[in-house]
Write an enzyme that holds these catalytic residues in place. Structure first.
Site, PDB file in Angstrom:
ATOM      1  N   ALA A  66       0.863  -1.178   0.000  1.00  0.00           N
ATOM      2  CA  ALA A  66       0.000   0.000   0.000  1.00  0.00           C
ATOM      3  C   ALA A  66       0.901   1.231   0.000  1.00  0.00           C
ATOM      4  O   ALA A  66       2.071   1.159   0.392  1.00  0.00           O
ATOM      5  CB  ALA A  66      -0.890  -0.014   1.233  1.00  0.00           C
ATOM      6  N   GLY A 109       0.579  -5.062   0.666  1.00  0.00           N
ATOM      7  CA  GLY A 109      -0.589  -5.066  -0.224  1.00  0.00           C
ATOM      8  C   GLY A 109      -0.311  -5.775  -1.542  1.00  0.00           C
ATOM      9  O   GLY A 109      -1.233  -6.304  -2.165  1.00  0.00           O
ATOM     10  N   GLU A 112      -0.978  -9.207  -0.829  1.00  0.00           N
ATOM     11  CA  GLU A 112      -2.425  -9.354  -0.591  1.00  0.00           C
ATOM     12  C   GLU A 112      -3.215  -9.313  -1.907  1.00  0.00           C
ATOM     13  O   GLU A 112      -4.187 -10.051  -2.073  1.00  0.00           O
ATOM     14  CB  GLU A 112      -2.902  -8.257   0.367  1.00  0.00           C
ATOM     15  N   GLU A 132       4.366  -5.349   7.124  1.00  0.00           N
ATOM     16  CA  GLU A 132       3.694  -4.228   7.800  1.00  0.00           C
ATOM     17  C   GLU A 132       4.105  -4.073   9.257  1.00  0.00           C
ATOM     18  O   GLU A 132       4.104  -2.975   9.795  1.00  0.00           O
ATOM     19  CB  GLU A 132       2.166  -4.413   7.734  1.00  0.00           C
TER      20      GLU A 132
HETATM   21  N1  COA Z   1       4.589   3.125  -0.519  1.00  0.00           N
HETATM   22  C1  COA Z   1       5.006   4.314  -1.023  1.00  0.00           C
HETATM   23  N2  COA Z   1       6.177   4.451  -1.676  1.00  0.00           N
HETATM   24  C2  COA Z   1       6.961   3.364  -1.789  1.00  0.00           C
HETATM   25  C3  COA Z   1       6.594   2.099  -1.281  1.00  0.00           C
HETATM   26  C4  COA Z   1       5.342   2.018  -0.613  1.00  0.00           C
HETATM   27  N3  COA Z   1       4.892   0.854  -0.101  1.00  0.00           N
HETATM   28  N4  COA Z   1       7.568   1.213  -1.537  1.00  0.00           N
HETATM   29  C5  COA Z   1       8.523   1.890  -2.214  1.00  0.00           C
HETATM   30  N5  COA Z   1       8.153   3.182  -2.365  1.00  0.00           N
HETATM   31  C6  COA Z   1       8.897   4.274  -3.011  1.00  0.00           C
HETATM   32  C7  COA Z   1      10.075   4.728  -2.169  1.00  0.00           C
HETATM   33  O1  COA Z   1       9.638   5.682  -1.187  1.00  0.00           O
HETATM   34  C8  COA Z   1      10.957   5.345  -3.218  1.00  0.00           C
HETATM   35  O2  COA Z   1      10.435   6.612  -3.584  1.00  0.00           O
HETATM   36  P1  COA Z   1      11.426   7.899  -3.757  1.00  0.00           P
HETATM   37  O3  COA Z   1      12.368   7.496  -4.850  1.00  0.00           O
HETATM   38  O4  COA Z   1      10.509   9.017  -4.130  1.00  0.00           O
HETATM   39  O5  COA Z   1      12.117   8.061  -2.448  1.00  0.00           O
HETATM   40  C9  COA Z   1      10.762   4.434  -4.414  1.00  0.00           C
HETATM   41  O6  COA Z   1       9.485   3.779  -4.206  1.00  0.00           O
HETATM   42  C10 COA Z   1      11.823   3.366  -4.550  1.00  0.00           C
HETATM   43  O7  COA Z   1      11.885   2.629  -3.315  1.00  0.00           O
HETATM   44  P2  COA Z   1      13.253   2.291  -2.541  1.00  0.00           P
HETATM   45  O8  COA Z   1      12.914   1.941  -1.134  1.00  0.00           O
HETATM   46  O9  COA Z   1      14.235   3.412  -2.750  1.00  0.00           O
HETATM   47  O10 COA Z   1      13.716   0.997  -3.354  1.00  0.00           O
HETATM   48  P3  COA Z   1      14.692  -0.180  -2.829  1.00  0.00           P
HETATM   49  O11 COA Z   1      15.035  -0.983  -4.045  1.00  0.00           O
HETATM   50  O12 COA Z   1      15.821   0.400  -2.017  1.00  0.00           O
HETATM   51  O13 COA Z   1      13.819  -1.067  -1.826  1.00  0.00           O
HETATM   52  C11 COA Z   1      11.813  -2.264  -1.148  1.00  0.00           C
HETATM   53  C12 COA Z   1      12.725  -1.826  -2.323  1.00  0.00           C
HETATM   54  C13 COA Z   1      10.563  -2.905  -1.741  1.00  0.00           C
HETATM   55  C14 COA Z   1      12.562  -3.285  -0.273  1.00  0.00           C
HETATM   56  C15 COA Z   1      11.449  -1.045  -0.278  1.00  0.00           C
HETATM   57  O14 COA Z   1      10.953  -0.017  -1.156  1.00  0.00           O
HETATM   58  C16 COA Z   1      10.395  -1.288   0.758  1.00  0.00           C
HETATM   59  O15 COA Z   1      10.670  -1.894   1.789  1.00  0.00           O
HETATM   60  N6  COA Z   1       9.142  -0.823   0.521  1.00  0.00           N
HETATM   61  C17 COA Z   1       8.060  -0.882   1.478  1.00  0.00           C
HETATM   62  C18 COA Z   1       7.543  -2.299   1.640  1.00  0.00           C
HETATM   63  C19 COA Z   1       6.467  -2.320   2.702  1.00  0.00           C
HETATM   64  O16 COA Z   1       6.700  -2.087   3.870  1.00  0.00           O
HETATM   65  N7  COA Z   1       5.244  -2.593   2.275  1.00  0.00           N
HETATM   66  C20 COA Z   1       4.103  -2.637   3.144  1.00  0.00           C
HETATM   67  C21 COA Z   1       3.385  -1.354   3.079  1.00  0.00           C
HETATM   68  S1  COA Z   1       2.008  -1.283   4.217  1.00  0.00           S
END
Ligand code: COA
Length: 258
Positions: A66, A109, A112, A132
């Site tokens: 999400a 999400g 999900e 989460e």
């Molecule tokens: N919501 C909003 N933005 C998100 C996102 C999310 N769930 N997941 C990634 N992004 C955005 C980052 O903020 C970043 O944006 P920016 O360039 O404007 O700063 C961009 O997507 C790239 O993400 P980044 O974290 O830099 O990539 P990465 O390759 O280093 O890491 C992940 C990839 C998937 C491991 C990491 O993005 C992550 O842990 N995301 C969240 C996962 C999560 O907790 N999901 C549950 C949400 S309730």
């Protein structure tokens, strides 16, 4: 085709494709994206030429969850008042079978949404998880419920309580994905599989999906009653007569989807 901002759609050979497309946000599932996915899925569902839907992301990411930026400052009452995430139920409810074709991350999400689908095809580079808990929240789009049903309580609890991310091989082993394929072949294999489903009689396919859903939602006796009625209902379709006649005449059936 309708113009969308956060997804791309296409269709061919009876298969509708929905591609999540927020490349700079790792396909984070914003409210706008949810509305577009629901709209596209319901349009395909109403289109008689479509017999299966594929949902996919990019090569790098199915969806990273999400949209955290959208949720960060919300209060509990706002989440409830806005019925936040609620419309995903409409996506899960389409009659047409939906195949998730997952490459890269399917987190939160993303995982999900994959579990709202009927078949999960994973590239060998896929990664699944419900992280989460690391944000001091819990899955809110059905993760605690569907993961338990998919993989059993103890695996689900381990994943939800630790946020551990698993690879495609482990996801297949625990029953979270239907099949793992080489990532480079994911789209072709998803199209093939979807065409196979789309080639079957639509009334039978819809009845099968509804009956499988009943298995997840009801007690055994209730589910068996549902299945018995759905089974009987198919005997009033032209396709049932054609399917069984073709078998006895040793030829391929020609379904009219009636
Ligand atoms: N919501 C909003 N933005 C998100 C996102 C999310 N769930 N997941 C990634 N992004 C955005 C980052 O903020 C970043 O944006 P920016 O360039 O404007 O700063 C961009 O997507 C790239 O993400 P980044 O974290 O830099 O990539 P990465 O390759 O280093 O890491 C992940 C990839 C998937 C491991 C990491 O993005 C992550 O842990 N995301 C969240 C996962 C999560 O907790 N999901 C549950 C949400 S309730």
């Amino acid at each position: 085709m309708t113009e969308y901002q956060t997804i791309r759609t296409s269709a061919g050979n009876g298969v509708g494709w929905i591609e999540l497309h927020r490349p700079h946000k790792l396909n984070a599932l914003s409210t706008a994206l949810m509305h577009e996915v629901v709209d596209a899925a319901e349009r395909f569902d109403a289109d008689e030429s479509i017999g299966a839907i594929v949902v996919t992301g990019s090569d790098r990411v199915f969806a990273a969850g999400a949209d955290i930026a959208e949720m960060e400052h919300k209060s509990g009452p706002e989440i409830l008042r806005e019925r936040f995430f609620a419309d995903w139920t409409r996506f899960a409810d389409v009659r047409t079978p939906v195949i998730a074709a997952v490459s890269g991350y399917a987190l939160g999400g993303g995982c999900e949404v994959a579990m709202m689908c009927d078949i999960i095809l994973a590239g060998d580079d896929a990664r699944f998880g419900q992280p989460e808990i690391n944000l001091a929240v819990i899955p809110g789009m059905g993760g605690t419920q569907r993961l338990v049903r998919a993989v059993g309580y103890y695996k689900a609890a381990e994943l939800v309580l630790t946020g551990r991310i698993i690879d495609a091989e482990e996801a297949e082993r625990i029953g979270l994905v239907s099949r793992v394929v080489p990532a480079s072949e994911l789209r072709a294999r998803a199209q093939e599989l979807a065409e196979e489903v789309a080639s079957r009689s639509r009334p039978a396919v819809h009845a099968a999906k509804a009956s499988l859903d009943a298995a997840l939602e009801s007690a055994l006796a209730e589910g068996l009653r549902y299945e018995r009625l759905a089974f009987a209902g198919l005997f009033d379709t032209a396709d049932q007569k054609e399917g069984m006649a073709a078998f006895t005449q040793k030829r391929r059936p020609r379904f009219s989807h009636q």
